[in-house]
Design a protein around this motif. Structure first.
Motif, mmCIF file in Angstrom:
data_model
loop_
_atom_site.group_PDB
_atom_site.id
_atom_site.type_symbol
_atom_site.label_atom_id
_atom_site.label_comp_id
_atom_site.label_asym_id
_atom_site.label_seq_id
_atom_site.Cartn_x
_atom_site.Cartn_y
_atom_site.Cartn_z
ATOM 1 N N MET B 1 -29.098 51.749 -65.250
ATOM 2 C CA MET B 1 -29.659 51.802 -63.906
ATOM 3 C C MET B 1 -30.316 53.149 -63.649
ATOM 4 O O MET B 1 -29.843 54.166 -64.117
ATOM 5 C CB MET B 1 -28.547 51.622 -62.857
ATOM 6 C CG MET B 1 -28.034 50.205 -62.750
ATOM 7 S SD MET B 1 -26.866 50.079 -61.404
ATOM 8 C CE MET B 1 -27.959 50.097 -59.994
ATOM 9 N N GLN B 2 -31.383 53.101 -62.858
ATOM 10 C CA GLN B 2 -32.100 54.331 -62.533
ATOM 11 C C GLN B 2 -31.408 55.032 -61.357
ATOM 12 O O GLN B 2 -31.124 54.393 -60.344
ATOM 13 C CB GLN B 2 -33.540 53.957 -62.155
ATOM 14 C CG GLN B 2 -34.584 55.011 -62.419
ATOM 15 C CD GLN B 2 -34.739 55.387 -63.878
ATOM 16 O OE1 GLN B 2 -34.435 54.589 -64.768
ATOM 17 N NE2 GLN B 2 -35.197 56.597 -64.136
ATOM 18 N N VAL B 3 -31.088 56.294 -61.509
ATOM 19 C CA VAL B 3 -30.564 57.058 -60.372
ATOM 20 C C VAL B 3 -31.482 58.247 -60.106
ATOM 21 O O VAL B 3 -32.043 58.839 -61.036
ATOM 22 C CB VAL B 3 -29.114 57.579 -60.577
ATOM 23 C CG1 VAL B 3 -28.126 56.446 -60.629
ATOM 24 C CG2 VAL B 3 -28.993 58.443 -61.820
ATOM 25 N N GLN B 4 -31.632 58.531 -58.834
ATOM 26 C CA GLN B 4 -32.418 59.698 -58.413
ATOM 27 C C GLN B 4 -31.526 60.490 -57.476
ATOM 28 O O GLN B 4 -30.961 59.923 -56.544
ATOM 29 C CB GLN B 4 -33.655 59.261 -57.632
ATOM 30 C CG GLN B 4 -34.632 58.443 -58.449
ATOM 31 C CD GLN B 4 -35.774 57.956 -57.587
ATOM 32 O OE1 GLN B 4 -35.556 57.509 -56.468
ATOM 33 N NE2 GLN B 4 -36.986 58.035 -58.116
ATOM 34 N N LEU B 5 -31.392 61.757 -57.749
ATOM 35 C CA LEU B 5 -30.587 62.557 -56.839
ATOM 36 C C LEU B 5 -31.074 63.992 -56.811
ATOM 37 O O LEU B 5 -31.821 64.413 -57.696
ATOM 38 C CB LEU B 5 -29.098 62.474 -57.182
ATOM 39 C CG LEU B 5 -28.561 63.043 -58.487
ATOM 40 C CD1 LEU B 5 -27.052 62.865 -58.519
ATOM 41 C CD2 LEU B 5 -29.153 62.377 -59.690
ATOM 42 N N THR B 6 -30.703 64.701 -55.758
ATOM 43 C CA THR B 6 -31.121 66.086 -55.614
ATOM 44 C C THR B 6 -29.908 66.972 -55.832
ATOM 45 O O THR B 6 -28.887 66.815 -55.148
ATOM 46 C CB THR B 6 -31.706 66.325 -54.205
ATOM 47 O OG1 THR B 6 -32.735 65.357 -53.995
ATOM 48 C CG2 THR B 6 -32.297 67.712 -54.076
ATOM 49 N N ILE B 7 -29.991 67.853 -56.815
ATOM 50 C CA ILE B 7 -28.888 68.773 -57.074
ATOM 51 C C ILE B 7 -29.381 70.204 -56.899
ATOM 52 O O ILE B 7 -30.372 70.594 -57.525
ATOM 53 C CB ILE B 7 -28.312 68.590 -58.503
ATOM 54 C CG1 ILE B 7 -27.902 67.122 -58.723
ATOM 55 C CG2 ILE B 7 -27.120 69.509 -58.717
ATOM 56 C CD1 ILE B 7 -27.295 66.854 -60.090
ATOM 57 N N HIS B 12 -33.620 65.149 -59.578
ATOM 58 C CA HIS B 12 -33.340 64.709 -60.943
ATOM 59 C C HIS B 12 -33.388 63.194 -60.992
ATOM 60 O O HIS B 12 -33.060 62.527 -60.012
ATOM 61 C CB HIS B 12 -31.935 65.155 -61.384
ATOM 62 C CG HIS B 12 -31.777 66.633 -61.494
ATOM 63 N ND1 HIS B 12 -32.052 67.333 -62.630
ATOM 64 C CD2 HIS B 12 -31.355 67.552 -60.589
ATOM 65 C CE1 HIS B 12 -31.817 68.616 -62.437
ATOM 66 N NE2 HIS B 12 -31.389 68.780 -61.194
ATOM 67 N N GLU B 13 -33.770 62.678 -62.168
ATOM 68 C CA GLU B 13 -33.772 61.237 -62.382
ATOM 69 C C GLU B 13 -33.129 60.955 -63.718
ATOM 70 O O GLU B 13 -33.285 61.732 -64.669
ATOM 71 C CB GLU B 13 -35.215 60.734 -62.440
ATOM 72 C CG GLU B 13 -35.640 59.980 -61.203
ATOM 73 C CD GLU B 13 -36.980 59.296 -61.408
ATOM 74 O OE1 GLU B 13 -37.971 59.881 -60.980
ATOM 75 O OE2 GLU B 13 -36.992 58.186 -62.000
ATOM 76 N N ALA B 14 -32.392 59.865 -63.797
ATOM 77 C CA ALA B 14 -31.810 59.513 -65.090
ATOM 78 C C ALA B 14 -31.573 58.015 -65.125
ATOM 79 O O ALA B 14 -31.416 57.375 -64.090
ATOM 80 C CB ALA B 14 -30.503 60.262 -65.301
#
Lengths: 291, 156
Positions: B1-7, B12-14
């Motif tokens: 699954m594609q995840v997008q998050l801000t750290i 970031h995307e993975a």
């Protein structure tokens, strides 16, 4: 520790979530705070093929008094209870409880709804809700129903929820004037489950007589236990030390602990007696202050 | 699954398996290794990160749950080469020995001081009760948090 693979579902509405649960049946687990479910999955004590994450459903996190009830949305985090002025000032039993569940970091994720729906007799909210005479609201394919907390816990890790139902709200009757409660937990260290814990809620009449009493026991049986005979022994009586001692004796009788690494059954039974005494004394103090 | 998050302010995307734990996304996929794995059983708090400002144990969250969310890890504390007052506090008061628990202690304390700028010693001890340290006996960690609280109050 890596959980077994699963399919992840993140429904955006209750309707979507219950439809998913109806379709997936026993293969699905609802993910709320995840602070019990994820550790179990990491240990592979449970390996559900489907996880239905309800955190994306709007409108399930709230705390408010309405229609004679304190209404707690299922996704309300334990730390939200802790920080709530309403809970601190009007529901001391719940305030005591939310301070001793797991640890502060776990409480930032863990939800009140999950603490009940998990059906773990070692969890703390079940005893508290038994003492408060709460109701649980469940929504499923057939609509909404209310389940009295006394008939909610049907076995170890089993509840009255149908496979397609989601616990959406907890309703606690607003306590009348002269009410007070307390939760007293014996734990070996922060974050451990209770060796035993006791929730007590009392209401005093203007005459000083005990109008109603609720007593719930944590982690001393296969399900959370309501100490009904202890409750009945207090009702209509002046709650002096003799009455407290008798209720505490009956609460210990209601406990069905087993020997484990937290102590032998005999010790835990006596612990329930001592903790009931302490919880009742504190509840009565608070009730007296609110008369 | 594609995840997008801000750290730490960075997007970031993975592409991850749903069973990937957040801490493994942070450490193994995104290579932000400041966040530690201690017990891996929700006890020790070495993996503590901020999720939308709340301190949580990243070993007890799936990475997919953090999709679309704002996170902060220990790497986000330092700003423009200047250490955060908490990091200064841990140095000044010797709030660490082996340092393994420190990232978690720092992240828990950051969120805590945001909400409780003038904590008592007891408040601090309760706040860090989900973070285990096997070296210090906690005394200097408490002093370090007090040091930072004073510095933050002073507008540092």
């Amino acid at each position: 520790m890596i959980p077994a693979a699963f399919a992840y579902h993140a429904p955006k509405s209750l309707t979507e979530a219950t439809a998913l649960l109806a379709k997936l049946g026993d293969g699905a687990k609802v993910l709320s705070g995840g602070q019990s479910l994820i550790p179990l999955m990491k240990l592979r004590l449970t390996s559900p093929p489907h996880v239905v994450d309800i955190n994306g459903i709007q409108g399930l996190a709230y705390l408010k008094e309405a229609d004679g009830f304190l209404r707690i949305g299922a996704l309300t985090r334990e730390s939200d209870l802790d920080e709530s002025e309403l809970i601190r000032t009007r529901y001391p039993l719940l305030h005591d409880t939310c301070k001793v569940i797991a640890d502060p970091l776990v409480r930032n994720m863990a939800t009140v709804g999950g603490n009940l729906a998990h059906g773990d007799p070692a969890n703390d909210h079940p005893a508290a809700m038994l003492a408060l005479g709460a109701q649980v609201v469940a929504v499923g394919g057939k609509g909404e129903r209310r389940i009295p907390i006394a008939s909610f816990f049907t076995g170890p890790f089993e509840t009255a929820l149908e496979p397609d139902e989601i616990l959406t709200e907890i309703r606690v009757p607003v306590p009348p004037a002269g009410s007070g409660g307390a939760y007293v937990k014996m734990e070996r260290k922060v974050g451990d489950f209770a060796t035993a814990a006791v929730a007590a809620q009392v209401t005093l009449a203007a005459s000083g007589v005990c109008e109603s009493a609720g007593i719930g026991l944590t982690n001393v049986g296969l399900t959370p236990i309501q100490a009904s005979r202890a409750e009945a022994a207090l009702k209509g009586k002046r709650p002096d030390e003799a009455a407290i001692a008798e209720a505490a004796r009956l609460a210990a009788e209601a406990a069905q602990p087993t020997d484990d690494l937290r102590g032998p059954a005999e010790y835990k039974k006596d612990l329930v007696r001592v903790l009931t005494t302490r919880a009742l004394r504190r509840a009565l103090e608070r009730a007296t202050a609110r008369r | 699954m594609q995840v997008q998050l801000t750290i730490n302010g960075e997007k970031h995307e993975a592409d991850v398996e749903p069973r990937l734990l957040l801490v493994h996304l942070i450490r193994d996929v995104l290579r932000l290794t400041g966040t530690h794995i201690g017990c891996d059983t929700t006890h020790c708090g070495a993996c503590t990160v901020l999720l939308e400002g709340r301190a949580v144990k990243s070993c007890t969250l799936f990475a997919v749950q953090a999709s679309g969310k704002q996170l902060m890890t220990v790497e986000g504390l330092e700003q423009d080469g200047k250490l955060h007052p908490l990091q200064e506090g841990f140095m000044a008061e010797h709030g660490l020995q082996c340092g393994y628990c420190t990232p978690g202690m720092l992240m828990t304390s950051v969120a805590f001081l945001e909400k409780h700028p003038k904590p008592s010693e007891d408040d601090i001890r309760r706040a860090i009760s989900g973070n285990l340290c096997r070296c210090t006996g906690y005394v200097n960690i408490v002093k370090a948090v007090q040091h930072a609280a004073a510095a933050l109050q002073g507008g540092a």
